[in-house]
Design an enzyme around this catalytic site. Structure first.
Site, mmCIF file in Angstrom:
data_model
loop_
_atom_site.group_PDB
_atom_site.id
_atom_site.type_symbol
_atom_site.label_atom_id
_atom_site.label_comp_id
_atom_site.label_asym_id
_atom_site.label_seq_id
_atom_site.Cartn_x
_atom_site.Cartn_y
_atom_site.Cartn_z
ATOM 1 N N HIS A 48 0.827 -1.186 0.057
ATOM 2 C CA HIS A 48 -0.003 -0.003 0.006
ATOM 3 C C HIS A 48 0.967 1.489 -0.052
ATOM 4 O O HIS A 48 2.066 1.114 0.413
ATOM 5 C CB HIS A 48 -0.790 0.039 1.129
ATOM 6 C CG HIS A 48 -0.326 0.448 2.565
ATOM 7 N ND1 HIS A 48 -0.251 1.810 2.924
ATOM 8 C CD2 HIS A 48 0.401 -0.536 3.303
ATOM 9 C CE1 HIS A 48 0.540 1.800 4.158
ATOM 10 N NE2 HIS A 48 0.925 0.397 4.466
ATOM 11 N N CYS A 49 0.255 2.402 -0.415
ATOM 12 C CA CYS A 49 0.979 3.719 -0.355
ATOM 13 C C CYS A 49 0.111 4.697 0.468
ATOM 14 O O CYS A 49 -0.581 4.099 1.348
ATOM 15 C CB CYS A 49 1.071 4.366 -1.747
ATOM 16 S SG CYS A 49 -0.625 4.493 -2.440
ATOM 17 N N ALA A 50 0.091 5.688 0.352
ATOM 18 C CA ALA A 50 -0.640 6.735 1.196
ATOM 19 C C ALA A 50 -2.115 6.657 1.024
ATOM 20 O O ALA A 50 -2.771 6.770 2.153
ATOM 21 C CB ALA A 50 -0.195 8.176 0.830
ATOM 22 N N GLU A 100 4.259 4.236 -2.485
ATOM 23 C CA GLU A 100 4.639 5.150 -1.462
ATOM 24 C C GLU A 100 4.793 4.214 -0.116
ATOM 25 O O GLU A 100 3.780 2.983 -0.070
ATOM 26 C CB GLU A 100 3.622 6.061 -1.445
ATOM 27 C CG GLU A 100 3.988 7.250 -2.192
ATOM 28 C CD GLU A 100 3.093 8.857 -1.649
ATOM 29 O OE1 GLU A 100 3.619 9.758 -1.674
ATOM 30 O OE2 GLU A 100 2.028 8.316 -1.517
#
Length: 630
Positions: free
Chosen positions: A25-27, A454
């Protein structure tokens, strides 16, 4: 509990646990790698109130959640029993899987290979200009730096391959290292060798690829078998011990000689073909050499090349194969021209092209580009075949053993045939790559950097964003000094479409982030490139410095506050080195967005097209909008 229940629904709609290969996952996004994307129900996913959007791009099935993505990520990891350190999911052996493994094994090595190749280029220039003797100790030291990655390639591939397909990656590295160990290499050239009575033919495995690929593939099964039959308390030493005792002898006895035999057979076949048809042999060598390089089989031509140089004074094999090198350089140039400024591909393709031109080292192009984008496979074959055919028909030969680069031009004859041949290969490679080398859905790395990939960030609470509890307005001042641009101009769908939140972006002219209001720090990214804040009125703000700067892993960033700190407007929160970040190839466009729904519904953007300072009102949330404009 709410995250677990909602995560169960997400798992169900992406096709169930059995359909998930991996999850990162990112932000703002859950990034699934699915076995079959057709099993996922995009329409139903987007109807979930806690899912903002669904994007299927770049081989990832992305479910956009927003700022609470770490909570859903943790819940899904637990519910689906996903473990990043677990053995890799077995995949069906296929053409695509083979090339995925090859590309995945070499991708981590690309920076080292590209850097080493550039050192080779510099050394070549210095020697050609008579500024450095190739017999000097200085040259030897720098030559060691440039040759190490290639000489010890079996070691590095042992590590990266094992990580890709399963097993202990350091045991994999030891399998490769055993083939280069002095006691083993000291037997090279000796006769009447054996291992437990079995005839042993020791050859030089430095720079080879094929033997270690086969060895690690077999080792992945050996490792699994040993873990099943060896008592768990003994596995720490017993599994590696038996793995090495089995795999090193097998590689020396079987896999290595097998690769050598294949290489020798190819060499002899090519010399026979040259005698029959210069045109056909040029097509085969020019178009086929990159594929031989992929498996290290091109080294099988070296003995024949050296013999041809000694006996005939010139070698037709390398005289035709040189076209393949320039076809690959053309591919790198084509991608460089096609990619946008500040994109990953622009930063990668340029150095790879220079490495090929100045040093004649094209392995990074093969493993970093050609195997990654499958459309390049026929392109490199066609481009190399065109140049190779011209070199073959015109009788080009290489008259000294050198790397194929622009500094080795004097060793080729005739010059006219050489220039037309390599020029045609380079131009064909560049043009075909530019127009046909990449699919539309593979263009992510060709566009200006976004926040893809991210890292996660930490939050002070597991609760959902709370709506603003105050009826008075929250004025958000500019957290950066610079120029404001509309959020829609940010080259990222999640930001520009306002899925992640509403706001603006700022191109900074200074090197610090200050508090845009009085409030609290609620989120800090480990990579320090972004920070989440909450105002006293309940509005939640995300300040994201630069595009895809998460890849810097905190380099050039320094936080001045900690999570949970109370902040006052104008207080310095974060400092960064703008020039170094830009020199590293990252765009400094910095989104400043509200991430909670109630605030977004009542916000009014004040500045969108002018220079701002920390004293400039950026936008206002809540009531009292007219007063905020004063």
């Amino acid at each position: 509990m709410r995250y677990e229940e909602e995560s169960k629904k997400i798992i169900e709609l992406v096709g169930g646990k059995s359909n998930i290969n991996s999850l990162v996952h990112c932000a703002t996004r859950l990034r699934f790698s699915l076995k079959n994307t057709k099993k996922a129900d995009k329409e139903s996913l987007e109807k979930l109130p806690y899912v903002m959007s669904v994007v299927n791009s770049g081989g990832q099935y992305q479910v956009v959640i927003g700022s609470k993505v770490p909570d859903y990520y943790a819940a899904i990891q637990s519910l689906a029993n996903l473990n990043e350190d677990a053995p890799k999911t077995e995949k069906k052996l296929s053409f695509n899987y083979v090339f995925e493994v090859i590309s995945g094994a070499f991708s981590p090595l690309i920076p080292a290979m590209a850097g080493s190749g550039m050192i080779k280029a510099v050394l070549t220039i210095l020697v050609e200009m008579k500024l450095l003797a190739d017999t000097s100790s200085t040259y030897m030291v720098l030559s060691a730096a440039s040759n190490a990655i290639f000489y010890f390639l079996p070691v590095f591939l042992g590590i990266t391959l094992t990580k890709k397909i399963g097993g202990n990656m350091y045991v994999g590295g030891v399998i490769g290292a055993a083939l280069l160990e002095p006691s083993f290499t000291g037997m090279i050239g000796q006769e009447k060798l054996d291992f437990l009575g079995i005839n042993l033919n020791v050859v030089d495995y430095a720079t080879t690829i094929f033997p270690i690929f086969v060895a690690i593939f077999i080792y992945s099964f050996v490792d699994k078998l040993l873990r099943k039959i060896i008592f768990r308390d003994l596995q720490l030493f017993a599994v590696p011990m038996f793995s090495l005792m089995i795999m090193v002898p097998l590689t020396a006895l079987l896999f290595g000689p097998f690769g050598t035999v294949i290489g020798d057979a190819l060499s002899q076949g090519v010399m026979w073909l040259i005698g029959k048809s210069a045109l056909l042999s040029g097509i085969v060598l020019g178009g086929g050499m990159p594929f031989m390089v992929m498996f290290g089989l091109h080294w099988g031509f070296s003995p024949i090349t050296l013999e041809n140089l000694t006996v005939m004074g010139g070698d037709p094999i390398e005289g035709m194969a040189v076209a393949a090198v320039f076809a690959q350089i053309g591919i790198a140039i084509g991608f460089y021209l096609k990619s946008k400024k500040h994109s990953k591909m622009k930063a990668l393709a340029g150095p790879l092209a220079l490495t090929g031109l100045f040093a004649g080292v094209t392995e990074p192009i093969v493993y970093g580009l050609i195997l990654r984008y499958k459309r390049l496979l026929p392109i490199v074959a066609i481009s190399g075949a065109i140049g190779g055919a011209i070199c073959g028909v015109t009788g080009v030969t290489m008259n000294a053993y050198v790397f194929h680069n622009i500094f080795s031009i004097p060793v080729y004859t005739p010059k006219v045939g050489y220039f037309i041949g390599v020029g045609s290969a380079l131009i064909a490679g560049a043009v075909l790559t530019y127009f046909f080398g990449v699919k539309e859905d593979e263009m992510t790395d060709f566009l200006p950097e976004t926040d893809q990939g991210e890292d996660d960030f930490q939050e002070t609470t597991d609760e959902r964003p709370t709506p603003a509890t105050s009826t008075s307005e929250t004025i958000v001042y500019a957290p950066l000094e610079g120029t404001v641009i509309p959020l829609k101009e940010v080259d990222d769908d999640v930001f520009s479409s306002e899925i992640a939140g509403k706001g603006v972006a700022i191109i900074p002219s200074d090197n610090k982030v200050v508090a845009p209001f009085d409030g609290t720090v609620v989120a800090i990214f480990p990579s320090k490139h972004a920070i989440g804040l909450k105002s006293k009125g309940g509005s939640e703000l995300l300040i994201h410095i630069g595009i895809n700067t998460v890849n810097l892993n905190g380099e050039h960033f320094e936080t001045k506050v900690e999570m949970g700190d109370t902040i006052t407007r104008g207080q310095t929160l974060l400092v960064f080195d703008r020039e170094k970040i830009e020199q590293a190839g990252y765009a400094m466009t910095s989104p400043v967005i509200l991430t909670d729904g109630p605030s977004m519904e009542t916000m009014n953007i004040i500045n969108t097209t002018e220079s701002v300072t920390p004293e400039t009102k950026l936008f206002v949330v809540g009531t009292g909008l007219e007063e905020a404009h004063k």
